[in-house]
Design a protein around this motif. Structure first.
Motif, PDB file in Angstrom:
ATOM      1  N   THR A  25       0.831  -1.214   0.000  1.00 15.38           N
ATOM      2  CA  THR A  25       0.000   0.000   0.000  1.00 15.38           C
ATOM      3  C   THR A  25       0.863   1.261   0.000  1.00 15.38           C
ATOM      4  O   THR A  25       0.490   2.275  -0.589  1.00 15.38           O
ATOM      5  N   ALA A  28       2.032   1.858  -3.546  1.00 11.02           N
ATOM      6  CA  ALA A  28       0.916   2.331  -4.365  1.00 11.02           C
ATOM      7  C   ALA A  28       0.539   3.775  -4.027  1.00 11.02           C
ATOM      8  O   ALA A  28       0.232   4.573  -4.912  1.00 11.02           O
ATOM      9  N   ARG A  29       0.583   4.111  -2.739  1.00  9.32           N
ATOM     10  CA  ARG A  29       0.102   5.431  -2.301  1.00  9.32           C
ATOM     11  C   ARG A  29       1.131   6.538  -2.513  1.00  9.32           C
ATOM     12  O   ARG A  29       0.781   7.635  -2.969  1.00  9.32           O
ATOM     13  N   CYS A  51      -7.011  -7.307   3.071  1.00  8.18           N
ATOM     14  CA  CYS A  51      -7.252  -6.574   1.827  1.00  8.18           C
ATOM     15  C   CYS A  51      -8.710  -6.647   1.377  1.00  8.18           C
ATOM     16  O   CYS A  51      -9.273  -5.657   0.921  1.00  8.18           O
ATOM     17  N   ASP A  90      -7.735  -4.185  -7.686  1.00  5.86           N
ATOM     18  CA  ASP A  90      -8.151  -3.132  -6.760  1.00  5.86           C
ATOM     19  C   ASP A  90      -8.911  -3.684  -5.550  1.00  5.86           C
ATOM     20  O   ASP A  90     -10.054  -3.301  -5.296  1.00  5.86           O
ATOM     21  N   HIS A 100      -9.718   4.158  -1.040  1.00  2.00           N
ATOM     22  CA  HIS A 100      -9.308   3.208  -2.061  1.00  2.00           C
ATOM     23  C   HIS A 100      -8.738   3.859  -3.309  1.00  2.00           C
ATOM     24  O   HIS A 100      -7.996   3.223  -4.051  1.00  2.00           O
ATOM     25  N   TYR A 103      -5.104   3.473  -3.746  1.00  3.99           N
ATOM     26  CA  TYR A 103      -4.517   2.141  -3.853  1.00  3.99           C
ATOM     27  C   TYR A 103      -5.010   1.392  -5.092  1.00  3.99           C
ATOM     28  O   TYR A 103      -4.923   0.170  -5.157  1.00  3.99           O
ATOM     29  N   MET A 106      -2.849  -1.235  -6.917  1.00  4.36           N
ATOM     30  CA  MET A 106      -2.414  -2.428  -6.181  1.00  4.36           C
ATOM     31  C   MET A 106      -3.454  -3.529  -6.325  1.00  4.36           C
ATOM     32  O   MET A 106      -4.631  -3.331  -6.055  1.00  4.36           O
TER      33      MET A 106
END
Length: 318
Positions: A25, A28-29, A51, A90, A100, A103, A106
């Motif tokens: 995460t 991704a973030r 998740c 996702d 979300h 992310y 991911m």
């Protein structure tokens, strides 16, 4: 080609799934445009449930969209080719409490409890001559990544391994450029981490090299010949008012670990705190809980972000 890394320790309770979740995460973030695939190869399925949440995870299991399907053909349970269909895109978007949108790049391949049974059966199964059989059963994930062209879709693939170094974990290691060992600064890990390092080098990587040399007629493009140690991540370290900032026991073992591992011991260290478990129980990383006292007040979100940045730097260098 994606950079592929396994998070592994033969000891449970050291935060493997927590680290895998926050590394994925975090990439991704905070690293815009980086495509991340989390692959849960632990039958306990903690990463998958965090998740997806319990209901979505159960649906994935019922629909046979788990990593288990990669191993079934070797055991004669499924002759169909396994493709991208086992990837949940996702997964954080399926959790209403998650931010979300941060992310969306991911994805996840979940696991299920049945993977423990598959591990046992996989170990007992054989195909063809002995050498090819041992090679094939340890490179099933490699073959899936290559044949389904998964490798080209992501920048990072992160394997969350079980607390064991058996066939399923060896599949992850065979596909990984590097591995990360999360540890708590305790006596058992002071002895256990060197043992794991040598087991990875000689018992797993070394054995794979021997099988690769003797193996006939199989593609080897995805198999990684040298799986390197990325480093050790200190988790759940207990703070105190002592001069070191940590409890005497953790300070003592941390000093020994520093002497032995030197630059392989990665900073920052992740502190013990209820904020981490509270965030995971809500299905979100600590990055989404920085406004709370138990996370932001303890600096846990900042610790994980800095750790992600440092791990990315080391993984990119593999």
């Amino acid at each position: 080609m994606a950079k592929r890394v396994s998070i592994i320790n033969f000891k449970g309770g050291v935060g493997k799934s927590t680290l895998a979740f926050h590394l994925g995460t975090g990439l991704a973030r905070y690293h815009d445009g980086q495509r991340v695939l989390l692959v849960d190869v632990d039958h306990q399925s903690s990463l998958s449930i965090v998740c997806l949440g319990g209901t979505q995870w159960e649906e994935s299991v019922d629909q046979k969209r788990t990593i288990n399907e990669v191993f079934r053909p070797f055991m004669g349970q499924n002759s169909a080719a396994i493709g991208k269909n086992i990837i949940t895109q996702d997964p954080m978007g399926k959790r209403p409490r998650a931010q979300h949108a941060l992310y969306r790049c991911m994805d996840l391949v979940p696991s299920s409890l049945e993977l423990d049974d598959i591990e046992i059966e996989l170990t007992a199964s054989h195909q063809g001559n002995a050498i090819n059989s041992e090679w094939n059963k340890r490179t099933l994930i490699c073959r899936w990544l290559e044949e389904a062209e998964i490798d080209d879709l992501y920048d990072y693939i992160i394997f969350d391994c079980p607390p064991a170094t058996k066939i399923v974990s060896q599949n992850a290691i065979a596909a990984s450029h590097g591995y990360i060992i999360p540890i708590v600064p305790e006596a058992v890990m002071e002895r256990g981490a060197p043992h794991l390092f040598h087991m990875m080098k000689e018992g797993i990587d070394g054995r794979l090299k021997k099988y690769a040399d003797m193996e006939e007629g199989q593609p080897r493009r995805t198999h990684v010949l040298n799986t390197e140690l990325v480093g050790l991540v200190i988790t759940r370290i207990q703070s105190s008012r002592a001069k070191s900032g940590y409890t005497n026991d953790h300070t003592q073992h941390l000093s020994s670990l520093k002497r032995y591992w030197c630059d392989y011991l990665i900073e920052p260290y992740i502190g013990q705190g209820t904020g981490v478990s509270q965030a995971l129980a809500s299905g979100v990383p600590v990055y989404d809980q920085g406004h709370t006292q138990n996370v932001g007040g303890r600096g846990l979100d900042a610790q994980f972000k800095k750790l992600t940045d440092e791990l990315k730097r080391r993984i990119d260098a593999l």
